[in-house]
Design an enzyme around this catalytic site. Structure first.
Site, PDB file in Angstrom:
ATOM      1  N   THR A   1     -13.824  15.607  33.166  1.00  0.00           N
ATOM      2  CA  THR A   1     -12.930  15.063  32.142  1.00  0.00           C
ATOM      3  C   THR A   1     -11.483  14.911  32.639  1.00  0.00           C
ATOM      4  O   THR A   1     -10.936  13.801  32.577  1.00  0.00           O
ATOM      5  CB  THR A   1     -13.010  15.896  30.847  1.00  0.00           C
ATOM      6  OG1 THR A   1     -14.378  15.961  30.443  1.00  0.00           O
ATOM      7  CG2 THR A   1     -12.181  15.291  29.734  1.00  0.00           C
TER       8      THR A   1
ATOM      9  N   ASP B   1     -15.026  19.386  24.965  1.00  0.00           N
ATOM     10  CA  ASP B   1     -16.120  18.714  25.667  1.00  0.00           C
ATOM     11  C   ASP B   1     -17.442  19.090  25.002  1.00  0.00           C
ATOM     12  O   ASP B   1     -17.726  20.259  24.795  1.00  0.00           O
ATOM     13  CB  ASP B   1     -16.119  19.120  27.146  1.00  0.00           C
ATOM     14  CG  ASP B   1     -16.844  18.117  28.018  1.00  0.00           C
ATOM     15  OD1 ASP B   1     -18.078  18.020  27.905  1.00  0.00           O
ATOM     16  OD2 ASP B   1     -16.171  17.426  28.795  1.00  0.00           O
TER      17      ASP B   1
ATOM     18  N   HIS C   1     -18.742  13.640  24.037  1.00  0.00           N
ATOM     19  CA  HIS C   1     -20.162  13.403  23.747  1.00  0.00           C
ATOM     20  C   HIS C   1     -20.650  14.670  23.067  1.00  0.00           C
ATOM     21  O   HIS C   1     -19.936  15.679  23.050  1.00  0.00           O
ATOM     22  CB  HIS C   1     -20.961  13.157  25.041  1.00  0.00           C
ATOM     23  CG  HIS C   1     -20.785  14.260  26.038  1.00  0.00           C
ATOM     24  ND1 HIS C   1     -21.363  15.501  25.882  1.00  0.00           N
ATOM     25  CD2 HIS C   1     -20.028  14.338  27.163  1.00  0.00           C
ATOM     26  CE1 HIS C   1     -20.980  16.276  26.875  1.00  0.00           C
ATOM     27  NE2 HIS C   1     -20.167  15.601  27.671  1.00  0.00           N
TER      28      HIS C   1
ATOM     29  N   HIS D   1     -24.739  23.695  26.615  1.00  0.00           N
ATOM     30  CA  HIS D   1     -25.800  23.516  27.624  1.00  0.00           C
ATOM     31  C   HIS D   1     -26.682  24.755  27.677  1.00  0.00           C
ATOM     32  O   HIS D   1     -27.892  24.669  27.857  1.00  0.00           O
ATOM     33  CB  HIS D   1     -25.191  23.287  29.011  1.00  0.00           C
ATOM     34  CG  HIS D   1     -24.756  21.883  29.269  1.00  0.00           C
ATOM     35  ND1 HIS D   1     -25.630  20.831  29.361  1.00  0.00           N
ATOM     36  CD2 HIS D   1     -23.519  21.350  29.454  1.00  0.00           C
ATOM     37  CE1 HIS D   1     -24.954  19.711  29.595  1.00  0.00           C
ATOM     38  NE2 HIS D   1     -23.670  20.002  29.653  1.00  0.00           N
TER      39      HIS D   1
ATOM     40  N   SER E   1     -20.156  13.626  31.237  1.00  0.00           N
ATOM     41  CA  SER E   1     -18.724  13.744  30.915  1.00  0.00           C
ATOM     42  C   SER E   1     -17.866  12.812  31.762  1.00  0.00           C
ATOM     43  O   SER E   1     -16.808  12.374  31.308  1.00  0.00           O
ATOM     44  CB  SER E   1     -18.252  15.182  31.112  1.00  0.00           C
ATOM     45  OG  SER E   1     -18.690  15.992  30.057  1.00  0.00           O
TER      46      SER E   1
ATOM     47  N   ASP F   1     -18.754  22.713  25.884  1.00  0.00           N
ATOM     48  CA  ASP F   1     -19.890  22.001  26.492  1.00  0.00           C
ATOM     49  C   ASP F   1     -20.811  22.958  27.242  1.00  0.00           C
ATOM     50  O   ASP F   1     -22.037  22.919  27.089  1.00  0.00           O
ATOM     51  CB  ASP F   1     -19.338  20.949  27.461  1.00  0.00           C
ATOM     52  CG  ASP F   1     -20.424  20.213  28.236  1.00  0.00           C
ATOM     53  OD1 ASP F   1     -21.201  19.469  27.609  1.00  0.00           O
ATOM     54  OD2 ASP F   1     -20.498  20.367  29.461  1.00  0.00           O
TER      55      ASP F   1
ATOM     56  N   GLU G   1      -8.226  20.139  27.486  1.00  0.00           N
ATOM     57  CA  GLU G   1      -9.680  20.158  27.333  1.00  0.00           C
ATOM     58  C   GLU G   1     -10.210  21.586  27.295  1.00  0.00           C
ATOM     59  O   GLU G   1      -9.787  22.434  28.083  1.00  0.00           O
ATOM     60  CB  GLU G   1     -10.348  19.432  28.514  1.00  0.00           C
ATOM     61  CG  GLU G   1     -11.855  19.377  28.347  1.00  0.00           C
ATOM     62  CD  GLU G   1     -12.640  19.213  29.648  1.00  0.00           C
ATOM     63  OE1 GLU G   1     -13.744  18.658  29.589  1.00  0.00           O
ATOM     64  OE2 GLU G   1     -12.169  19.658  30.713  1.00  0.00           O
TER      65      GLU G   1
HETATM   66 ZN   LIG Z   1     -21.966  18.629  29.705  1.00  0.00          ZN
END
Ligand SMILES: [Zn+2]
Length: 451
Positions: free
Chosen positions: A129, A27, A302, A263, A76, A259, A254
């Site tokens: 996800t 992710d 993404h 962040h 997501s 991710d 995942e």
């Molecule tokens: Zn995110």
């Protein structure tokens, strides 16, 4: 014979269809994250990074655009929904289009095709996800309802965090408002339940529920191996449970910490999360070697963080090239010496950060790093210096790391950078080229419809 040839010619892209499909998603990963994984893995681990060196190099490579319905930058849930259904949703929606319809997800289609299904994540099992690949909801935040849907769907394998929405309020850490014990309900349906890596390793049944944390699993940089499994260990257990099926399976694996680290602008945690993800890719590729009728797909949903390793001046006294450093191996080694995620620094600092605790944490876990006065003030005051850096104090600490290593970030959010998708095995050719993420979903559905 002629007729058969004509039929074949009408669908030239599908030379073969896979029996099994393994979809691995880091992710928040796009090209820069993958290359950082490759470079850091080679320099620090002296290991090949399978995502780039095997899947991208030897397989089929494509790029996916990611915009959701009604915006340029996706979350997501919308990205996962497009990839799972072939339809655009608004940000926050789980495989539910703006007009309220719920197009079939990849996991629903797989089940309808008689295949077994598995969802594995380092996030909660009902996070955006995995939820988007299997379920439907107007809002990704409706955790209790999503868990109810998981119970109804009965994925053969379900693994990750999020135990709190499986237990009723009143039970240790439980958050369910309806008094239900969903772990017991899964058990009643014949699932083996694992809450520790040792239980996971010992599991031998065809139906497996693994809940290793109340919320997200920890970052790899500080994971306790006695309490939580690696992504690769979860993938191994999932394949053991699913692999024997005659009709085949679809498995989603995942790593959400890629991710979350991005962040937070946490390059050290990102690096270890990418390695952990790549170890799971290696598990999938090993399975594929033994079962060549398996399609392995590796992608992100993404990009997160506008990640931009770069060169920079060492300080602001002189802006010329003489004062410049280029990020390189020595800066990677600085990242390697970091032993705590920025998220844990936040937890340890608490709501009223003290300079003393901050200094102790930095000295113990960030050797060689110095915190400039401007960033220190932001942390102690609980402030940000820009509107797209909203994780406090992680983003300021991320800037500290960036100033000395060159691992800069453009944002604490997502960006529209197209994501790389690599595929190997039967059907891989569908994923070649520059496409939209809805086409990714349509290809999966086509592969599942094919005889
Ligand atoms: Zn995110």
């Amino acid at each position: 014979m002629l007729f058969a040839c004509a039929l074949w010619a009408a669908a030239p892209a599908l030379a073969q269809t896979p029996k099994n499909i393994i979809i691995l998603i880091a992710d928040g990963a796009a090209g820069t994250q993958w290359d950082f994984g490759r470079y850091s893995s080679q320099v620090l681990r002296r290991q090949s990074f399978a995502t780039t060196e095997v899947v991208f190099r030897q397989g089929t490579v494509g790029l996916l655009t990611t915009s959701p319905h009604g915006a340029y930058v996706t979350d997501s849930a919308a990205a996962g929904s497009a990839m799972a259904t072939g339809f655009k949703t608004a940000n926050g929606a789980v495989s539910t289009t703006p007009d309220g319809t719920a197009p079939r997800t990849v996991m629903e289609a797989a089940k309808a095709a008689g295949k077994r299904i598995g969802l594995v994540t380092t996030a909660t099992v009902y996070d955006a996800t995995p939820a988007a690949f299997a379920l439907h909801a107007r809002s990704r935040r409706d955790s209790q309802a999503l868990v109810d849907q998981l119970l109804a769907l009965e994925p053969d394998v379900l693994m990750g965090g999020g135990g709190e929405y499986f237990r009723p309020e009143g039970a240790a850490g439980g958050k369910r408002k309806d008094g239900k014990d969903v772990v017991a309900a899964f058990r009643a349906k014949g699932y083996q339940v694992a809450t520790r890596p040792s239980e996971l390793a010992a599991a031998s049944g065809p139906k497996l529920l693994g809940l290793f944390s109340d919320d997200d699993l920890d970052f790899e940089i500080e994971r306790d191996p006695a309490r939580e499994p690696t992504t690769a260990e979860m993938a191994t257990a999932a394949l053991k449970a699913l692999g024997a099926s005659a009709a085949g399976f679809v498995l989603l694996v995942e790593n959400e910490n890629v991710d979350t680290a991005a962040h937070h602008n946490d390059a050290a945690a990102l690096m270890r999360a990418l390695w952990a993800f790549d170890d799971a890719v290696k598990v999938a590729l090993e399975f594929q070697r033994a079962h060549p009728d398996t399609l392995v797909i590796v992608t992100g949903d993404h990009e997160t963080g506008g990640f931009s390793p770069t060169y920079a001046v060492k300080d602001l006294t002189v802006l010329s090239a003489a004062n410049r450093f280029y990020t390189g191996d020595e800066h990677l080694r600085m990242l390697e010496r970091i032993t705590m995620s920025l998220s844990t620094v936040k937890d340890k600092l608490g709501k009223q950060p003290s300079g003393e605790v901050l200094d102790q944490l930095l000295a113990s876990h960030f050797p060689g790093f110095r915190l400039d006065a401007d960033l220190r003030a932001l942390i102690l005051d609980g402030k940000t210096d820009e509107r797209n850096f909203t994780y406090l104090p992680q983003n300021a600490l991320g800037r500290m790391v960036a100033r000395q290593t060159g691992y800069y970030w453009g944002t604490s959010g997502h960006t529209p950078q197209p994501v790389l998708v690599g595929a190997m095995g039967p059907g891989a050719e569908l994923f070649r080229g520059y496409q939209d993420n809805t086409e990714f979903g349509k290809h999966l559905h086509r592969l599942l419809r094919a005889p």
